[in-house]
Write an enzyme that holds these catalytic residues in place. Structure first.
Site, PDB file in Angstrom:
ATOM      1  N   HIS A 156       0.832  -1.207   0.000  1.00  0.00           N
ATOM      2  CA  HIS A 156       0.000   0.000   0.000  1.00  0.00           C
ATOM      3  C   HIS A 156       0.867   1.258   0.000  1.00  0.00           C
ATOM      4  CE1 HIS A 156      -3.713   2.270   0.919  1.00  0.00           C
ATOM      5  NE2 HIS A 156      -2.879   3.069   1.569  1.00  0.00           N
ATOM      6  N   GLU A 157       1.805   1.311   0.937  1.00  0.00           N
ATOM      7  CA  GLU A 157       2.642   2.513   1.046  1.00  0.00           C
ATOM      8  C   GLU A 157       3.592   2.632  -0.145  1.00  0.00           C
ATOM      9  OE1 GLU A 157       2.040   4.788   3.082  1.00  0.00           O
ATOM     10  OE2 GLU A 157       0.607   3.652   4.286  1.00  0.00           O
TER      11      GLU A 157
END
Length: 357
Positions: free
Chosen positions: A34-35
């Site tokens: 995600h990051e």
């Protein structure tokens, strides 16, 4: 003897703990993906990233890159991609706040997009071996009725393709199964495609209760599609979309009361479920991970304050009205949303913890 007992105790402890360590590791992978989505999109959009971190709290490991600090932090439940000018004003030309709204929008949604891509990759991995086996991919078209089948007396016919269940459009076998769960009446209203025409059928069914949820026993046999490479690609994509649609279905069902709060799991409940699946094997674990990472992606895209979707919603408004939303107003909305979100997570977590005993 004492040493043997010590090693036995250690082995027993590790045997009970390792599935949950696997769960935490998988959470970290999903957070990293995600990051990383935010990170790579920021780089592509010309935004300076000050720090890319997995976890919160004190840094266990950190390395300064050319302009970005890379860190692994002590608390393994989260992560962040800290961009220049993300939450404050900055004079730097490469600051997030100084980029056009469309570039900021791409950066914001990239994290959720990467979670969905990860889900697609896992689904394709799960389905890859099946291309070389016999059997078939399930469809929603009826092939036959076993002897004594209740559904044969409900108006369904061989060749019927199930299009809707209680008004909800279904495209895959998986979606149909979801709509056959937690049904409170003794019948389902189906719409089927029969000889090129849409027909309405009220399907009376037998049921069974599993973990407090009432499931319809679909007592008919469905047509299968041969497992070719083309069908592998088609069903892989369709399955991924179905996971996403079922996340949406579950949210709607929660709001409308079809499912209660007792059937919602938070971090503790999900970790326990992953741990249980890890004990039974990879074939049970991978579908759950695919569903969770797609769930994470879809949930983050919802226009809820404090989530990526909430921030993206404000950017869409900015692009429409051609001027930025006042920062103080947006910050206040996100802060209120964060309080409500954390409160909801806390309630679910307490419910999950109580359920452990």
């Amino acid at each position: 003897m004492i040493i043997a007992n010590v090693f036995s105790a250690i082995g027993g402890f590790l045997g009970s703990v390792w599935p949950y360590l696997v769960a935490i590791l998988l959470f970290l992978v999903m957070i990293f993906i995600h990051e990383f989505g935010h990170f790579i999109a920021a780089k592509l959009m010309g935004v300076k990233v000050n720090e890319f971190a997995i976890g919160f709290g004190p840094a266990l490991f950190k390395k300064q890159g050319k302009e970005t600090l890379y860190a692994v932090r002590a608390i393994p439940f989260g992560g962040f991609c800290a961009m220049e000018g993300e939450d404050e004003s900055s004079e730097n030309d490469r600051a997030f706040c100084n980029k056009p709204a469309w570039r900021r929008f791409i950066i914001i949604v990239a994290g959720a997009f990467m979670n969905i891509v990860l889900g697609l990759i896992i689904v394709m991995i799960i389905m890859a071996p099946s291309v070389y086996r016999g059997n078939y991919y399930g469809t929603t078209r009826i092939h036959s009725f076993p002897e004594g089948s209740v559904s044969a007396d409900s108006g369904l016919e061989v060749g019927d393709k199930i299009l809707e269940v209680n008004g909800r459009r279904v495209y895959t076998y998986m979606e149909m199964n979801y709509c056959f769960s937690n049904v409170k009446e003794s019948f389902l209203d189906l719409e089927v495609l029969r000889n090129g025409k849409r027909e309405q059928v009220r399907y009376t069914f037998p049921t069974e209760v599993i973990d407090g949820i009432n499931y319809v026993k679909a007592d008919f046999v469905l047509v299968g599609e041969e497992k070719t490479f083309g069908n592998y690609i088609k069903h892989g994509l369709a399955t991924t979309v179905s996971y996403g649609r079922m996340v949406w279905f579950s949210l709607v069902d929660l709001v409308t009361g079809k499912f209660g709060i007792s059937q919602v799991s938070g971090p503790v409940g999900v970790t326990q479920a992953i741990g249980t699946a890890a004990k039974t094997g990879l074939l049970d674990l991978l579908p759950m991970i695919a569903l969770i990472t797609i769930n994470l992606g879809i949930f983050n895209l919802l226009p809820v304050p404090a989530l990526d979707g909430g921030r993206a919603f404000f950017l869409i408004i900015e692009m429409i009205i051609r001027r930025p939303i006042p920062k103080k107003f947006e910050a206040a909305v996100h802060a209120a949303g964060l309080v409500l979100l954390l409160g909801f997570i806390a309630i679910i977590t307490v419910k999950d913890v109580i359920g452990l005993f």
